[in-house]
Scaffold this motif. Structure first.
Motif, PDB file in Angstrom:
ATOM      1  N   LEU A 242      -5.608   3.458  -5.003  1.00 18.38           N
ATOM      2  CA  LEU A 242      -5.906   4.738  -4.355  1.00 18.38           C
ATOM      3  C   LEU A 242      -5.195   4.851  -3.015  1.00 18.38           C
ATOM      4  O   LEU A 242      -4.767   5.942  -2.623  1.00 18.38           O
ATOM      5  N   ALA A 243      -5.052   3.741  -2.306  1.00 15.69           N
ATOM      6  CA  ALA A 243      -4.388   3.778  -0.993  1.00 15.69           C
ATOM      7  C   ALA A 243      -2.988   4.346  -1.086  1.00 15.69           C
ATOM      8  O   ALA A 243      -2.508   4.999  -0.154  1.00 15.69           O
ATOM      9  N   GLU A 244      -2.321   4.139  -2.208  1.00 17.88           N
ATOM     10  CA  GLU A 244      -0.964   4.665  -2.381  1.00 17.88           C
ATOM     11  C   GLU A 244      -0.949   6.183  -2.506  1.00 17.88           C
ATOM     12  O   GLU A 244       0.081   6.823  -2.279  1.00 17.88           O
ATOM     13  N   LEU A 245      -2.081   6.768  -2.858  1.00 20.98           N
ATOM     14  CA  LEU A 245      -2.167   8.223  -2.978  1.00 20.98           C
ATOM     15  C   LEU A 245      -2.711   8.859  -1.702  1.00 20.98           C
ATOM     16  O   LEU A 245      -2.786  10.073  -1.601  1.00 20.98           O
ATOM     17  N   GLY A 246      -3.099   8.031  -0.729  1.00 19.01           N
ATOM     18  CA  GLY A 246      -3.684   8.559   0.496  1.00 19.01           C
ATOM     19  C   GLY A 246      -2.689   9.244   1.393  1.00 19.01           C
ATOM     20  O   GLY A 246      -3.045  10.130   2.165  1.00 19.01           O
ATOM     21  N   GLY A 247      -1.440   8.832   1.331  1.00 17.24           N
ATOM     22  CA  GLY A 247      -0.386   9.522   2.069  1.00 17.24           C
ATOM     23  C   GLY A 247      -0.328   9.208   3.541  1.00 17.24           C
ATOM     24  O   GLY A 247       0.500   9.739   4.255  1.00 17.24           O
ATOM     25  N   LYS A 248      -1.210   8.358   4.042  1.00 19.14           N
ATOM     26  CA  LYS A 248      -1.215   8.023   5.457  1.00 19.14           C
ATOM     27  C   LYS A 248      -1.395   6.518   5.615  1.00 19.14           C
ATOM     28  O   LYS A 248      -1.757   5.823   4.676  1.00 19.14           O
ATOM     29  N   ASP A 249      -1.132   6.035   6.819  1.00 16.76           N
ATOM     30  CA  ASP A 249      -1.198   4.603   7.075  1.00 16.76           C
ATOM     31  C   ASP A 249      -2.455   4.198   7.827  1.00 16.76           C
ATOM     32  O   ASP A 249      -2.526   3.113   8.394  1.00 16.76           O
ATOM     33  N   ASP A 250      -3.471   5.056   7.851  1.00 14.29           N
ATOM     34  CA  ASP A 250      -4.648   4.768   8.672  1.00 14.29           C
ATOM     35  C   ASP A 250      -5.853   4.340   7.840  1.00 14.29           C
ATOM     36  O   ASP A 250      -6.993   4.575   8.220  1.00 14.29           O
ATOM     37  N   GLY A 251      -5.599   3.723   6.720  1.00 18.07           N
ATOM     38  CA  GLY A 251      -6.705   3.173   5.963  1.00 18.07           C
ATOM     39  C   GLY A 251      -6.917   3.836   4.624  1.00 18.07           C
ATOM     40  O   GLY A 251      -6.238   4.795   4.246  1.00 18.07           O
ATOM     41  N   LEU A 252      -7.882   3.334   3.905  1.00 20.44           N
ATOM     42  CA  LEU A 252      -8.196   3.810   2.566  1.00 20.44           C
ATOM     43  C   LEU A 252      -8.885   5.168   2.625  1.00 20.44           C
ATOM     44  O   LEU A 252      -9.865   5.339   3.344  1.00 20.44           O
ATOM     45  N   PRO A 253      -8.403   6.170   1.877  1.00 19.11           N
ATOM     46  CA  PRO A 253      -9.082   7.469   1.879  1.00 19.11           C
ATOM     47  C   PRO A 253     -10.401   7.397   1.120  1.00 19.11           C
ATOM     48  O   PRO A 253     -10.527   6.664   0.145  1.00 19.11           O
ATOM     49  N   GLU A 254     -11.384   8.167   1.586  1.00 14.66           N
ATOM     50  CA  GLU A 254     -12.643   8.262   0.848  1.00 14.66           C
ATOM     51  C   GLU A 254     -12.457   9.049  -0.432  1.00 14.66           C
ATOM     52  O   GLU A 254     -12.993   8.696  -1.486  1.00 14.66           O
ATOM     53  N   LEU A 255     -11.723  10.142  -0.319  1.00  9.71           N
ATOM     54  CA  LEU A 255     -11.467  11.000  -1.467  1.00  9.71           C
ATOM     55  C   LEU A 255     -10.035  11.505  -1.429  1.00  9.71           C
ATOM     56  O   LEU A 255      -9.488  11.753  -0.353  1.00  9.71           O
ATOM     57  N   VAL A 256      -9.459  11.685  -2.606  1.00  6.67           N
ATOM     58  CA  VAL A 256      -8.237  12.459  -2.784  1.00  6.67           C
ATOM     59  C   VAL A 256      -8.544  13.466  -3.887  1.00  6.67           C
ATOM     60  O   VAL A 256      -9.095  13.104  -4.935  1.00  6.67           O
ATOM     61  N   ALA A 257      -8.235  14.733  -3.634  1.00  8.94           N
ATOM     62  CA  ALA A 257      -8.530  15.777  -4.617  1.00  8.94           C
ATOM     63  C   ALA A 257      -7.258  16.197  -5.351  1.00  8.94           C
ATOM     64  O   ALA A 257      -6.193  16.324  -4.740  1.00  8.94           O
TER      65      ALA A 257
END
Length: 274
Positions: free
Chosen positions: A81-96
């Motif tokens: 999921l981190a690869e889909l977060g698009g930012k370098d500031d940690g793991l996203p809670e959600l990606v829609a």
């Protein structure tokens, strides 16, 4: 659904981050961040899937969305999921995963005070997102992105809009002709839309031109400005006076200034008698 590896589903979503053609073909794009996802839901955009990290604690915000939004729920391995977060500031809670709206000019509401922004062949997604954010802030009815241009559904544009993409209709057109024909139709129907362009050598300062009526406000390409075809279509070319050593303003900045001036005029105009 559970995704623990870089499988076919993951590859499809990853392509939505970088490939405009695949976004268009799939009819969907990725949205990251609390405010953009919240606004997408509040504004009634179709949420196809919500991706969240398997085994990680979630905030009340994320839990509520997973409970309330009718979408496919996908548990993903955190490192995937981190690869889909698009930012370098940690793991996203959600990606829609959100559905694309149709590119129809009739999505833009029109009337006696219509203000619409046209961005002519922009090359930077961030500038598109910034201009959409300004259009939302200053009461524009919509944004039109014309020609061979960056994509307003690029993740960089979505982030720069800070969620305003979901509050203001944004329409892509292949040519200025479609927009000019739309304006001509509005004029025939009784809405006297003026087309005004912005340029450092415009014939009149923007504050001296009446922007209180229905207006199509043109912002040119970051490097080359407005196309010759758009210049011919303009009723007036306006300039923003600047001082100092700067030769010009960034395109999104110029658009923001012009939108502010239109909003200022509309806010301070005299009330009609009676």
């Amino acid at each position: 659904m559970r995704v623990s590896s870089r499988n076919a589903n993951f590859q499809q979503w990853l392509a939505l981050l970088t490939n405009r053609t695949k976004r268009q073909r799939a009819g969907e794009f990725l949205v990251q961040g609390v405010r953009p996802i919240t606004l997408a839901v509040q504004q009634g955009w179709p949420i196809h899937a919500l991706l969240y990290p398997d085994g990680a604690p979630l905030s009340r915000w994320a839990e509520d969305l997973l409970d309330q939004v009718p979408a496919v729920r996908v548990q993903m391995a955190p490192e995937v999921l981190a690869e889909l977060g698009g930012k370098d500031d940690g793991l996203p809670e959600l990606v829609a995963v959100v559905g694309l709206p149709p590119d129809r000019l009739d999505r833009i509401p029109t009337g006696p005070e219509t203000l619409v922004v046209v961005f002519d062949r922009p090359t930077a997604p961030g500038n598109i997102g910034t201009l959409i954010r300004s259009a939302d802030a200053f009461g524009a009815a919509g944004v039109i992105v014309v020609g061979h241009a960056a994509d307003p559904y690029d993740p960089r544009a979505v982030r720069a809009s800070t969620g305003s993409l979901f509050a203001v209709p944004v329409v892509r057109t292949g040519s200025h002709r479609e927009v000019v024909e739309w304006v001509e139709t509005l004029r025939e129907q009784g809405t006297p839309v003026q087309i005004v362009g912005t340029d450092e050598s415009g014939e009149v300062e923007i504050a001296e031109h009446d922007l209180t009526g229905p207006t199509l406000l043109l912002i040119g390409n970051e490097t080359h400005g407005l196309s010759g075809a758009w210049r011919q279509a303009c009723d007036r070319m306006l300039r923003i006076p600047i001082v100092g050593s700067a030769s010009s303003l960034n395109a999104a900045t110029a658009g923001t200034v012009a939108l502010y001036e239109a909003a200022r005029q509309r806010r301070t105009r005299p009330s009609p008698p009676g």
